[in-house]
Write an enzyme that holds these catalytic residues in place. Sequence first.
Site, short mmCIF file in Angstrom:
data_model
loop_
_atom_site.label_atom_id
_atom_site.label_comp_id
_atom_site.label_asym_id
_atom_site.label_seq_id
_atom_site.Cartn_x
_atom_site.Cartn_y
_atom_site.Cartn_z
N SER A 125 12.84 26.01 -126.23
CA SER A 125 13.69 26.75 -125.16
C SER A 125 13.25 26.52 -123.76
O SER A 125 11.98 25.84 -123.58
CB SER A 125 12.90 28.18 -125.35
N TYR A 149 5.49 34.27 -127.52
CA TYR A 149 6.96 33.85 -127.96
C TYR A 149 6.97 32.28 -127.28
O TYR A 149 7.20 31.29 -128.29
CB TYR A 149 8.11 34.55 -127.68
N LYS A 153 6.82 28.07 -128.99
CA LYS A 153 7.86 26.84 -128.75
C LYS A 153 7.15 25.75 -128.39
O LYS A 153 7.05 24.58 -128.73
CB LYS A 153 8.79 27.48 -127.64
P1 NAD Z 1 18.67 34.89 -134.24
O1 NAD Z 1 17.51 36.00 -134.25
O2 NAD Z 1 20.23 35.35 -134.08
O3 NAD Z 1 18.32 34.00 -135.30
C1 NAD Z 1 17.16 33.63 -135.73
C2 NAD Z 1 17.22 33.87 -137.10
O4 NAD Z 1 16.38 33.57 -138.12
C3 NAD Z 1 17.76 34.93 -137.71
O5 NAD Z 1 19.00 35.18 -138.52
C4 NAD Z 1 16.45 35.57 -138.62
O6 NAD Z 1 16.81 36.57 -139.51
C5 NAD Z 1 15.90 34.33 -138.80
N1 NAD Z 1 14.36 34.53 -139.29
C6 NAD Z 1 13.30 34.79 -138.59
N2 NAD Z 1 12.57 34.69 -139.35
C7 NAD Z 1 12.54 34.21 -140.49
C8 NAD Z 1 11.89 33.72 -141.51
N3 NAD Z 1 10.44 34.06 -141.63
N4 NAD Z 1 12.24 33.14 -142.59
C9 NAD Z 1 13.76 33.04 -142.51
N5 NAD Z 1 14.78 33.49 -141.68
C10 NAD Z 1 13.91 33.87 -140.52
O7 NAD Z 1 18.22 34.28 -132.79
P2 NAD Z 1 19.10 32.83 -131.89
O8 NAD Z 1 19.47 33.34 -130.61
O9 NAD Z 1 19.98 32.62 -133.00
O10 NAD Z 1 17.83 31.86 -131.74
C11 NAD Z 1 17.80 30.60 -132.79
C12 NAD Z 1 16.47 29.97 -132.47
O11 NAD Z 1 16.93 29.62 -131.11
C13 NAD Z 1 15.38 30.74 -132.14
O12 NAD Z 1 14.28 29.85 -132.82
C14 NAD Z 1 15.21 31.09 -130.74
O13 NAD Z 1 13.94 31.28 -130.49
C15 NAD Z 1 15.89 30.09 -130.14
N6 NAD Z 1 16.15 30.17 -128.88
C16 NAD Z 1 17.07 31.08 -128.62
C17 NAD Z 1 17.61 31.48 -127.40
C18 NAD Z 1 18.25 32.61 -126.93
O14 NAD Z 1 18.72 32.93 -125.88
N7 NAD Z 1 19.22 32.91 -128.19
C19 NAD Z 1 17.12 30.61 -126.38
C20 NAD Z 1 16.23 29.64 -126.63
C21 NAD Z 1 15.49 29.30 -127.94
C1 UD1 Z 2 14.94 35.60 -121.64
C2 UD1 Z 2 13.35 35.34 -121.86
C3 UD1 Z 2 13.20 33.95 -122.30
C4 UD1 Z 2 14.36 33.48 -123.56
C5 UD1 Z 2 15.54 33.73 -122.93
C6 UD1 Z 2 16.85 33.52 -123.89
C7 UD1 Z 2 12.20 37.04 -120.53
C8 UD1 Z 2 11.36 37.16 -119.60
N1 UD1 Z 2 12.67 35.55 -121.00
O1 UD1 Z 2 15.16 34.83 -120.34
O2 UD1 Z 2 11.75 33.52 -122.79
O3 UD1 Z 2 14.15 32.09 -123.61
O4 UD1 Z 2 15.77 35.17 -122.77
O5 UD1 Z 2 16.59 34.56 -125.06
O6 UD1 Z 2 12.65 37.80 -121.64
N2 UD1 Z 2 18.63 40.58 -116.09
C9 UD1 Z 2 19.12 41.91 -115.36
N3 UD1 Z 2 19.47 43.07 -116.10
C10 UD1 Z 2 19.32 43.12 -117.45
C11 UD1 Z 2 18.96 42.05 -118.05
C12 UD1 Z 2 18.64 40.73 -117.58
O7 UD1 Z 2 19.09 41.72 -114.11
O8 UD1 Z 2 19.37 44.14 -118.22
C13 UD1 Z 2 18.42 39.54 -115.47
C14 UD1 Z 2 17.22 38.85 -115.49
O9 UD1 Z 2 16.23 39.46 -114.49
C15 UD1 Z 2 17.40 37.22 -115.48
C16 UD1 Z 2 18.78 37.35 -116.02
O10 UD1 Z 2 19.25 38.66 -115.74
O11 UD1 Z 2 17.65 37.10 -114.02
C17 UD1 Z 2 18.93 36.91 -117.59
O12 UD1 Z 2 18.13 37.47 -118.02
P1 UD1 Z 2 17.84 37.23 -119.89
O13 UD1 Z 2 19.19 37.27 -120.31
O14 UD1 Z 2 16.93 38.24 -120.17
O15 UD1 Z 2 17.42 35.86 -119.97
P2 UD1 Z 2 15.99 35.36 -119.10
O16 UD1 Z 2 15.07 36.07 -118.60
O17 UD1 Z 2 16.44 34.01 -118.54
#
Ligand code: NAD
Ligand code: UD1
Length: 336
Positions: A125, A149, A153
């Site tokens: 991330s 969290y 990573k």
């Molecule tokens: P998500 O929660 O939709 O998907 C993660 C999946 O992992 C879920 O389906 C959950 O059931 C499964 N899981 C969790 N713990 C488990 C375990 N112990 N065994 C088996 N399955 C398990 O999340 P996502 O948004 O699809 O994210 C996927 C990956 O990307 C995660 O590692 C997350 O940290 C990373 N990531 C996500 C974002 C984002 O904004 N969505 C940003 C940066 C990184």
């Molecule tokens: C958040 C997580 C980050 C994670 C990422 C993707 C935090 C502090 N950071 O990032 O670790 O990797 O999600 O899952 O939670 N915002 C509003 N109103 C809202 C929600 C968000 O104004 O109700 C603003 C936030 O201040 C930010 C932007 O929207 O400026 C994006 O927010 P968000 O979608 O939560 O993502 P990140 O904060 O970038």
Amino acid sequence: MGKILVTGGTGFIGSHTCVALINAGYQVVVMDNLCNSKVEAIARIEMITGKHLRFYRTDMRDKNGIRQIFEDNKIDAVIHFAGLKAVGESVEKPLEYYENNISGTLTVLEVMREFQCSILIFSSSATVYGSHNVVPYQEDMSTSATNPYGYTKVMIEQILRDVCLAQPKCSAVALRYFNPIGAHESGLLGENPNGIPNNLVPYVAQVAMGKLDCVRVFGNDYGTPDGTGVRDYIHVMDLAVGHVAALAYAVNHPGFEAINLGTGKGSSVLDVVHAYEKACGKKIPVKFVDRRAGDIATSYADVTKAKELLGWETVYDLEKMCADSWKFTLQNPNGL
Ligand code: NAD
Ligand code: UD1
């Protein structure tokens, strides 16, 4: 190279990546414990692709469960999405986050070694850039975190670096995602967080649906063009295709690499709200409130490395991201 194990494959990014993998000709095996997703995602992936995929409801900390998957299938590579991802919850439950994300990853890596599977793509991330670096973020900047969290990573990236040093045949690519949003354009797959969403776009979607009153904008006094936070939003299908490119790269490049997946462009909270208004054809009420603790002003990627090493770049803009999110939300008002 044919059969890919996707951990966390019923989740938001994993399910879209399964579609991209199948479209690219790979066979896909999905493992998920369904703690944050629904098995319906499998049926949706099958509907979109017309292909069957094998699903295991297995926890990644269950070593024998994972062994069983490797015994049943000749796995060529693993794409590892499984993990808990809520920042606020990780502050309240650090042990659960470290146990699930770190122990789970160690277990996956141990079983991969047992079965001589040497290619791993990991969901990292942009959060690993912490709060001390200046944009655009480049992969060689130092990493840190501000919550458990984020530390999972940072730590898993280090574990992968060490494994690649000890086992020279191993390839590990940590993909540092910026802000994934949007949905598959069929409206069949998308993001459906449990309860009230923490992230901006799922929240905006619920306001557009009339389920929540207004978007609370966390701060309008940042040093950004309109004072609201700036992020690098990336369409989840662009992100998914980035994994296919990373897999092709990893096959021929042993060792560890960290690579940003973003668009390289920043959009403000108000830019997102306006793009969503255009997508749904409604006014989205906003209210300016205090900054959210832990937020930074601006985050966006330097995408040079992804272009050079993977030959990958994004194709979708913010309007398309919002349009696809809205289509999914309308078609699935209660999620999958
Ligand atoms: P998500 O929660 O939709 O998907 C993660 C999946 O992992 C879920 O389906 C959950 O059931 C499964 N899981 C969790 N713990 C488990 C375990 N112990 N065994 C088996 N399955 C398990 O999340 P996502 O948004 O699809 O994210 C996927 C990956 O990307 C995660 O590692 C997350 O940290 C990373 N990531 C996500 C974002 C984002 O904004 N969505 C940003 C940066 C990184
Ligand atoms: C958040 C997580 C980050 C994670 C990422 C993707 C935090 C502090 N950071 O990032 O670790 O990797 O999600 O899952 O939670 N915002 C509003 N109103 C809202 C929600 C968000 O104004 O109700 C603003 C936030 O201040 C930010 C932007 O929207 O400026 C994006 O927010 P968000 O979608 O939560 O993502 P990140 O904060 O970038």
